[in-house]
Write a protein that holds these residues in place. Structure first.
Motif, PDB file in Angstrom:
ATOM      1  N   PRO A 259     -12.916  19.659  19.443  1.00 54.56           N
ATOM      2  CA  PRO A 259     -14.319  20.063  19.599  1.00 54.56           C
ATOM      3  C   PRO A 259     -15.254  19.254  18.710  1.00 54.56           C
ATOM      4  O   PRO A 259     -14.832  18.597  17.751  1.00 54.56           O
ATOM      5  CB  PRO A 259     -14.291  21.542  19.199  1.00 54.56           C
ATOM      6  CG  PRO A 259     -12.895  21.980  19.425  1.00 54.56           C
ATOM      7  CD  PRO A 259     -12.042  20.792  19.087  1.00 54.56           C
ATOM      8  N   THR A 260     -16.537  19.336  19.030  1.00 60.44           N
ATOM      9  CA  THR A 260     -17.546  18.548  18.310  1.00 60.44           C
ATOM     10  C   THR A 260     -18.627  19.468  17.744  1.00 60.44           C
ATOM     11  O   THR A 260     -19.692  19.633  18.334  1.00 60.44           O
ATOM     12  CB  THR A 260     -18.188  17.506  19.236  1.00 60.44           C
ATOM     13  OG1 THR A 260     -18.780  18.190  20.351  1.00 60.44           O
ATOM     14  CG2 THR A 260     -17.167  16.525  19.750  1.00 60.44           C
ATOM     15  N   PRO A 261     -18.368  20.070  16.595  1.00 60.70           N
ATOM     16  CA  PRO A 261     -19.389  20.948  16.002  1.00 60.70           C
ATOM     17  C   PRO A 261     -20.585  20.172  15.493  1.00 60.70           C
ATOM     18  O   PRO A 261     -20.469  19.019  15.070  1.00 60.70           O
ATOM     19  CB  PRO A 261     -18.633  21.614  14.846  1.00 60.70           C
ATOM     20  CG  PRO A 261     -17.543  20.655  14.501  1.00 60.70           C
ATOM     21  CD  PRO A 261     -17.149  19.987  15.779  1.00 60.70           C
ATOM     22  N   LEU A 262     -21.742  20.826  15.530  1.00 57.06           N
ATOM     23  CA  LEU A 262     -22.912  20.350  14.806  1.00 57.06           C
ATOM     24  C   LEU A 262     -23.001  21.135  13.506  1.00 57.06           C
ATOM     25  O   LEU A 262     -22.975  22.371  13.513  1.00 57.06           O
ATOM     26  CB  LEU A 262     -24.184  20.543  15.618  1.00 57.06           C
ATOM     27  CG  LEU A 262     -24.297  19.793  16.948  1.00 57.06           C
ATOM     28  CD1 LEU A 262     -25.672  20.026  17.565  1.00 57.06           C
ATOM     29  CD2 LEU A 262     -24.016  18.314  16.796  1.00 57.06           C
ATOM     30  N   TRP A 263     -23.110  20.412  12.394  1.00 59.19           N
ATOM     31  CA  TRP A 263     -23.147  21.015  11.061  1.00 59.19           C
ATOM     32  C   TRP A 263     -24.549  20.912  10.487  1.00 59.19           C
ATOM     33  O   TRP A 263     -25.295  19.971  10.783  1.00 59.19           O
ATOM     34  CB  TRP A 263     -22.188  20.301  10.120  1.00 59.19           C
ATOM     35  CG  TRP A 263     -20.737  20.403  10.486  1.00 59.19           C
ATOM     36  CD1 TRP A 263     -19.980  19.473  11.144  1.00 59.19           C
ATOM     37  CD2 TRP A 263     -19.858  21.499  10.210  1.00 59.19           C
ATOM     38  NE1 TRP A 263     -18.698  19.918  11.291  1.00 59.19           N
ATOM     39  CE2 TRP A 263     -18.581  21.160  10.736  1.00 59.19           C
ATOM     40  CE3 TRP A 263     -20.019  22.728   9.580  1.00 59.19           C
ATOM     41  CZ2 TRP A 263     -17.482  21.998  10.635  1.00 59.19           C
ATOM     42  CZ3 TRP A 263     -18.919  23.573   9.486  1.00 59.19           C
ATOM     43  CH2 TRP A 263     -17.677  23.210  10.001  1.00 59.19           C
ATOM     44  N   ALA A 264     -24.885  21.857   9.615  1.00 58.38           N
ATOM     45  CA  ALA A 264     -26.120  21.812   8.830  1.00 58.38           C
ATOM     46  C   ALA A 264     -25.753  22.009   7.363  1.00 58.38           C
ATOM     47  O   ALA A 264     -24.953  22.891   7.023  1.00 58.38           O
ATOM     48  CB  ALA A 264     -27.099  22.890   9.278  1.00 58.38           C
ATOM     49  N   GLN A 265     -26.346  21.195   6.492  1.00 58.12           N
ATOM     50  CA  GLN A 265     -26.078  21.307   5.063  1.00 58.12           C
ATOM     51  C   GLN A 265     -27.319  20.912   4.283  1.00 58.12           C
ATOM     52  O   GLN A 265     -28.027  19.971   4.666  1.00 58.12           O
ATOM     53  CB  GLN A 265     -24.896  20.404   4.663  1.00 58.12           C
ATOM     54  CG  GLN A 265     -24.449  20.584   3.210  1.00 58.12           C
ATOM     55  CD  GLN A 265     -23.139  19.881   2.918  1.00 58.12           C
ATOM     56  OE1 GLN A 265     -22.397  19.508   3.826  1.00 58.12           O
ATOM     57  NE2 GLN A 265     -22.837  19.697   1.642  1.00 58.12           N
TER      58      GLN A 265
END
Length: 537
Positions: free
Chosen positions: A192-198
């Motif tokens: 899968p290809t998650p979108l991350w926020a940091q």
């Protein structure tokens, strides 16, 4: 003196007024209705009359930013240098290429120069970009500048996950905390290809805190990919425009999706009508763009798509569409009929007679293989870097094409060519794949390089019709991948060399074919050209 009746009448009048003011539904504090109610607010102005592509040629993953009354854009350069073109416009429709972000690749990197994202925050300008770390994975990195036109200073990688990190974007959350959002490149390993926020430091050059997943490819149309995030805030919502499915090549099935949430880190819902942009008769595989608002408050999405006529041979071109916002506060584009606007009938021609003091913007070369160039008296001298001196096309200087059917003509100065020097005109996919015509030791012949195997077709060899020390070379392309070559002494009377060559193997998965001037063949090899002209049909 006033009579008792006058005082009594005044008292009764006061009581009457007081009763009226204190009756239910009445208040002395309520505003009075205006004598002339305002008319209904005027409707928003109509969207621009768009002819696509607005960025004609190979401009994948475009990013756009408005600074006062000027628009700026950049795009993927991949394995062609210099890296990340920088373009400028005053009307969103007509663009000027003003130069690159990086003249040479950042020292920490070795390839895959993708998805530059222009951003601004508190008077600072950023380009978040993707590149492959030397000996390592794909990373999201950042460069900064004090003005949008640059110069940009590279600050190096922000995140380099083992599976790869790509497609960085900037946003402040509902608490005004600065965040980087990016994609983990799981699809490279069938994951899968998650979108991350940091969170980011206030300088925007270092990740801090913990990352959190905000989106995942979990609906059928997205396939194995959600990527290319662009975020904006509007009317209390965060909106995340993204691309899904396969981006590139003949089997692509890209589309544009959108999701929204009241908070950055949770609560995201995807539009039930995704994808909001998909294929139509003129454009296919649309995706990976960004949003800009013009001074009249109109929103536009700049993104890329393949022309159905020219396909992968030109590459992914920059297209523009107006965004309509519905009463349900979801955006739509061209009523979900795919890329809109009129279709550009004839792309612009290109001509360079090398009379400038430096190469005009738009010339490219394979990364890490910058040729030596000099402009003197209207002549370009082109020489390969030392490591590629023996390669017949060790010096490759190229222009992006903007249609699959065109004629390219170059004028070669023959007088100073050494016997070992090979000089010519070519269609170039990359350093390992190309085809063209070259002059060497007084004779011209066709050549093909496929999978880094270079072969000259001896059956096409013939004496070059040199006149006044010049040789005219012509390459004619049709349908993006079929090529013919001819030579002339005067540029008027032409002789065909060989037959039609099939170049359907040329374009890499993520790039279009270039028209290239070539030179090489030995130590000290140098080719001299008077001009290059590319005329679309």
């Amino acid at each position: 003196m006033r009579s008792r009746g006058v005082f009594l009448s005044a008292a009764l009048l006061s009581l009457t007024v007081l009763a009226a003011l204190t009756a239910p539904g009445c208040s002395s504090d309520e505003p009075k209705p205006p004598e002339n109610p305002p008319e209904n607010p005027p409707p928003p102005p109509p969207a621009l009359d768009i002819t696509n592509p607005v960025l004609s040629g190979d401009y994948p993953d475009p990013s756009i930013l408005r600074v006062e009354d000027t628009y700026w854009a950049t795009a993927t350069s991949s394995e062609w240098a210099p890296h990340f073109p920088l373009l400028r416009s005053t009307d969103l429709l007509h663009w000027e290429l003003v130069g690159p972000v990086f003249e040479s690749e950042p020292t920490w990197s070795e390839g895959n120069y993708w998805a530059p994202e222009l951003a601004t925050d508190n008077g600072r300008y950023f380009i978040f970009y993707t590149a492959k770390k030397k000996g390592g994975p794909l990373c999201v990195a950042v460069a900064t500048a004090s003005q949008v036109s640059g110069p940009y200073t590279d600050r190096g990688p922000l995140v380099c996950q083992a599976l790869g990190s790509i497609d960085g974007a900037l946003i402040r959350d509902e608490n005004n905390v600065l965040y980087l959002v990016w994609k983990e490149d799981g699809n490279s390993q069938g994951l899968p290809t998650p979108l991350w926020a940091q969170p980011l430091s206030e300088e925007g050059t270092q990740l801090i805190g913990e990352k959190k997943q905000i989106l995942l490819n979990d609906t059928p149309w997205e396939g194995q990919v959600v990527e290319g995030p662009y975020l904006l805030r509007r009317n209390g919502w965060f909106y995340l425009f993204y691309a899904g499915a396969g981006c590139c090549g003949r089997a692509c099935n890209y589309g544009v999706g959108v999701a929204r949430s009241k908070t950055l880190l949770s609560g995201w819902e995807k539009h039930p009508l995704n994808p909001i942009v998909k294929n139509n008769a003129s454009w296919k595989c649309p995706g990976h763009g960004s949003v800009v608002t013009d001074p009249l408050g109109r929103d536009y999405l700049l993104y890329h798509a393949y022309s159905t006529t020219d396909s992968v041979y030109v590459g992914r071109q920059g297209v523009l569409d107006a965004i309509q916002w519905g009463e349900d506060e979801w955006p739509s584009i061209n009523s979900r009929r795919g890329t809109g606007g009129k279709v550009l009938a004839t792309p612009p021609a290109f001509f360079d007679d090398f009379t400038a003091t430096a190469l005009v913007p738009g010339w490219q070369w394979p990364k890490s293989r910058a040729p030596s160039t000099a402009l003197t008296g209207g002549v370009l001298t082109l020489a390969p870097p030392t490591a590629q001196a023996a390669d017949p096309i060790g010096a490759t200087l190229a222009r992006s094409t903007n249609t699959g059917t065109y004629t390219a003509e170059a004028i070669l100065e023959v007088g100073d060519l050494s016997a070992e020097t090979s000089a010519g005109l070519a269609a170039s996919g990359d350093p390992e794949n190309g085809l063209g015509i070259a002059l060497q030791a007084g004779k011209v012949a066709l050549w093909i390089r496929k999978g880094n195997t270079h072969a000259v077709d001896a059956s096409t060899s013939r004496e070059a019709p040199v006149a006044n020390g010049k040789l005219h070379l012509r390459m004619t392309a049709r349908s993006g991948h079929l090529y013919r070559f001819a030579v002339s002494g005067d540029g008027a009377s032409w002789t065909d060399v060989g037959g039609e060559l099939n170049g359907d193997f040329l374009p890499p998965w993520d790039r279009g074919v270039r028209v290239a001037l070539t030179g090489g063949g030995g130590a000290g090899a140098a080719a001299r050209f008077d001009s290059l002209r590319i005329t679309p049909e």
